[in-house]
Design a protein around this motif. Structure first.
Motif, mmCIF file in Angstrom:
data_model
loop_
_atom_site.group_PDB
_atom_site.id
_atom_site.type_symbol
_atom_site.label_atom_id
_atom_site.label_comp_id
_atom_site.label_asym_id
_atom_site.label_seq_id
_atom_site.Cartn_x
_atom_site.Cartn_y
_atom_site.Cartn_z
ATOM 1 N N ILE A 1 10.267 -1.890 -12.574
ATOM 2 C CA ILE A 1 9.426 -2.282 -11.455
ATOM 3 C C ILE A 1 10.261 -2.312 -10.173
ATOM 4 O O ILE A 1 11.320 -2.943 -10.127
ATOM 5 C CB ILE A 1 8.807 -3.670 -11.699
ATOM 6 N N HIS B 1 2.468 -5.031 -16.517
ATOM 7 C CA HIS B 1 2.284 -4.692 -15.100
ATOM 8 C C HIS B 1 3.249 -3.591 -14.677
ATOM 9 O O HIS B 1 4.055 -3.767 -13.741
ATOM 10 C CB HIS B 1 2.485 -5.946 -14.249
ATOM 11 N N PRO B 2 3.166 -2.425 -15.312
ATOM 12 C CA PRO B 2 4.121 -1.353 -15.012
ATOM 13 C C PRO B 2 3.985 -0.783 -13.610
ATOM 14 O O PRO B 2 4.934 -0.216 -13.070
ATOM 15 C CB PRO B 2 3.805 -0.295 -16.071
ATOM 16 N N GLY B 3 2.804 -0.941 -13.006
ATOM 17 C CA GLY B 3 2.589 -0.379 -11.673
ATOM 18 C C GLY B 3 2.754 -1.380 -10.559
ATOM 19 O O GLY B 3 2.307 -1.138 -9.438
ATOM 20 N N ALA B 4 3.408 -2.491 -10.833
ATOM 21 C CA ALA B 4 3.526 -3.556 -9.846
ATOM 22 C C ALA B 4 4.690 -3.332 -8.892
ATOM 23 O O ALA B 4 5.588 -2.530 -9.141
ATOM 24 C CB ALA B 4 3.684 -4.901 -10.545
ATOM 25 N N TYR B 5 4.658 -4.089 -7.809
ATOM 26 C CA TYR B 5 5.779 -4.237 -6.890
ATOM 27 C C TYR B 5 6.291 -5.648 -7.114
ATOM 28 O O TYR B 5 5.505 -6.576 -7.319
ATOM 29 C CB TYR B 5 5.302 -4.052 -5.455
ATOM 30 N N VAL C 1 -4.674 -6.316 -4.081
ATOM 31 C CA VAL C 1 -4.051 -6.296 -5.406
ATOM 32 C C VAL C 1 -3.793 -7.750 -5.797
ATOM 33 O O VAL C 1 -3.611 -8.613 -4.935
ATOM 34 C CB VAL C 1 -2.731 -5.493 -5.435
ATOM 35 N N SER D 1 3.717 1.541 -1.342
ATOM 36 C CA SER D 1 4.356 1.677 -2.653
ATOM 37 C C SER D 1 3.380 2.132 -3.728
ATOM 38 O O SER D 1 3.800 2.562 -4.810
ATOM 39 C CB SER D 1 4.967 0.333 -3.073
ATOM 40 N N GLY D 2 2.093 2.031 -3.445
ATOM 41 C CA GLY D 2 1.084 2.387 -4.442
ATOM 42 C C GLY D 2 0.942 1.352 -5.538
ATOM 43 O O GLY D 2 0.347 1.629 -6.592
ATOM 44 N N ALA D 3 1.455 0.143 -5.328
ATOM 45 C CA ALA D 3 1.442 -0.902 -6.350
ATOM 46 C C ALA D 3 0.023 -1.367 -6.647
ATOM 47 O O ALA D 3 -0.837 -1.402 -5.758
ATOM 48 C CB ALA D 3 2.293 -2.082 -5.901
ATOM 49 N N ASP D 4 -0.197 -1.731 -7.915
ATOM 50 C CA ASP D 4 -1.496 -2.274 -8.296
ATOM 51 C C ASP D 4 -1.433 -3.786 -8.536
ATOM 52 O O ASP D 4 -2.413 -4.398 -8.961
ATOM 53 C CB ASP D 4 -2.041 -1.575 -9.542
ATOM 54 N N ARG E 1 0.831 -1.203 0.000
ATOM 55 C CA ARG E 1 0.000 0.000 0.000
ATOM 56 C C ARG E 1 0.865 1.252 0.000
ATOM 57 O O ARG E 1 0.551 2.232 -0.687
ATOM 58 C CB ARG E 1 -0.947 -0.012 1.194
#
Length: 500
Positions: A114, A94-98, A73, A46-49, A44
């Motif tokens: 990433i 998945h560019p917004g992943a952690y 997520v 990190s803002g990861a989706d 959360r």
């Protein structure tokens, strides 16, 4: 139901029970929940989706699964054995992943932009962060079981992987329909030998947890290591693919496994001679043949221990034949064998195996659900039911090669071979094999006036694909059987190749 509710149930009831790792230093159910909460806080912040997992299986994987579920997520376990081009393409989705990965996986994640940590750092971070750090819940709205929990990429008949969406409701339904809560004894332990990007890895995490069974992963399989681990860790239940079982049984080592009570297998056809030998080698072990797909959240049919033993001991040919079946459908799933018009076929007639039920996803990222108007999902497997409801598989409707429980698309290999300047046409086929289920062979047509040795072509393919996707034999023909419209008649290729 949210996946984390399964964890809550176990942690609240048997929180001190070790559920992940070795008997010495493993993670308890309460500890797994604490780590999941800490991991969710990381995600959360990190803002990861999404959480992309790119590495071998191990304790970091279940922590990642439940942390992602708690953070709302999806977990996206990727095949770390993919070639660079294909892996790069998947990571670009998945560019917004952690990311959590091993050394090679971490490098690939960072190269894709990433943010990533290695598995050891992930475990250390989730162990050290304050577990009472607030974790945002979805709010006052009722939890939606249709939220995506896991995305698993699977390659069918084409070389482009498809992302199967598994909802919280699909996975929870699978567990609740097939597993008894805390049915395992406190000292029970399961040994899993499948990679994290396989549906069996996800299914084993949640089903063994719900049963209260400790899960241990064998990262690199070898027969001797498997046998040693079973004995030293007092493994009671294990999961293998037929290739692994073959290597274990044929190893020539001491095969004593005094603690082992259950052995599940699946993922590829099991040679009849192999399962009979295994049953006679370990008569006290309960064998389970589990049939399922990624799209069905794992198992939809099971041939249980007593059915194995009854089939082996029977003189009735119909009962004896059931040893070659995948058993009967599990509770909560409907299964039918349909013809090409969607009409149910009577017992004994071969058709398309179709399933429906709450655990069945049949849904692909960006493509929607692949079900008909009546809710049936076509598995693209062919087979038939006998009069007692035992399911017999008859091969894939499509041309997917299943080698050692791995689905391999012929088109991917054909594309590589066609890049050789001397090759004008090619067909890749799966030929029945006692060890691997199927072995890969290629029939090649060369350009006029060209000469090419099989060894040279094999080296060419090996430089572009891993060894498990490289054909074991190359045949050179003047032409391939095709229809007037240019469609390859693959069944004719297979028939002629097996006679060569």
């Amino acid at each position: 139901m949210r996946l984390t509710m399964l964890l809550d149930m176990v942690a609240d009831t048997a929180g001190d029970r070790i559920v992940v790792g070795s008997r010495a230093g493993g993670i308890t159910a309460a500890g797994l929940r604490d780590r999941a909460r800490a991991g969710a806080a990381v995600l959360r912040a990190s803002g990861a989706d999404a959480l992309v997992y790119l590495g071998v299986n191990g304790p970091a994987f279940p922590v990642a699964l439940f942390a992602a579920a708690l953070a709302d997520v999806p977990l996206v376990p990727l095949n770390y054995r993919l070639g660079e081009e294909q892996l790069t393409a998947l990571l670009a989705r998945h560019p917004g992943a952690y990311g959590v990965g091993d050394e090679g996986g971490g490098a690939a994640l960072r190269a894709a932009g990433i943010a990533a940590v290695d598995a050891a750092t992930w475990l250390a971070t989730t162990a050290e962060r304050p577990v009472d750090e607030p974790v945002d819940e979805p709010g006052d709205e009722p939890w939606d079981p249709e939220r995506t929990a896991v995305v698993i990429y699977t390659s069918g008949t084409t070389s482009a992987p498809k992302g199967v969406l598994l909802r919280h409701g699909n996975l929870a339904s699978y567990v609740l329909g097939t597993v008894e809560f805390l049915a395992a004894a406190e000292d029970d332990a399961a040994l899993v030998s499948v990679p994290p990007y396989h549906i069996a890895a996800v299914a084993n995490v949640i089903s063994n947890l719900y049963a209260g069974r400790r899960t241990l992963v064998l990262e690199q399989f070898s027969p001797d290591e498997w046998l040693t681990t079973v004995r030293e860790e007092r493994i009671t239940n294990a999961l293998v693919v037929p290739t692994m079982l073959s290597r274990i049984i044929e190893t020539g080592s001491d095969l004593a496994v005094p603690s082992l009570r259950g052995l599940a297998y699946g993922g590829a056809p099991m040679p009849g001679a192999l399962i009979e030998k295994a049953l006679r080698t370990w008569p006290e072990v309960g064998f389970v043949n589990a049939y399922g797909l990624t799209e069905t959240s794992s198992t939809v049919a099971v041939l249980g221990p007593e059915q194995h033993r009854a089939s082996l001991a029977s003189d009735d040919p119909d009962v004896r034949a059931r040893l070659s079946s995948v058993g009967q459908v599990v509770p909560g799933v409907e299964l039918a064998v349909l013809d090409d018009d969607g009409v149910p076929l009577p017992a004994g007639e071969v058709g398309r195996i179709c399933v429906r039920g709450d655990q069945v996803s049949g849904e692909y990222d960006g493509q929607g659900r692949a079900v008909d108007d009546d809710g049936w999902f076509d598995t693209r497997d062919r087979g038939h039911l006998d009069a007692s409801g035992y399911l017999f598989l008859g091969g894939r409707v499509d041309d997917t090669i299943i080698r050692g429980a791995e689905n391999i698309a012929p088109a991917e290999i054909e594309e590589v071979i066609l890049h050789h300047p001397d090759v004008v046409d090619v067909a890749v086929i799966g030929v029945p094999d006692e060890e691997w289920g199927q072995r890969i062979e290629a029939v090649v047509v060369l350009r006029d006036g060209r000469a090419l040795e099989a060894g040279e072509l094999r080296v060419f393919v090996l430089q572009r694909l891993r060894s498990s996707k490289t054909p074991e034999r190359f045949l050179f023909w003047p032409e391939l059987p095709r229809t007037e419209t240019g469609k390859l008649v693959r069944r004719d290729v297979l028939r002629q190749a097996t006679l060569s």
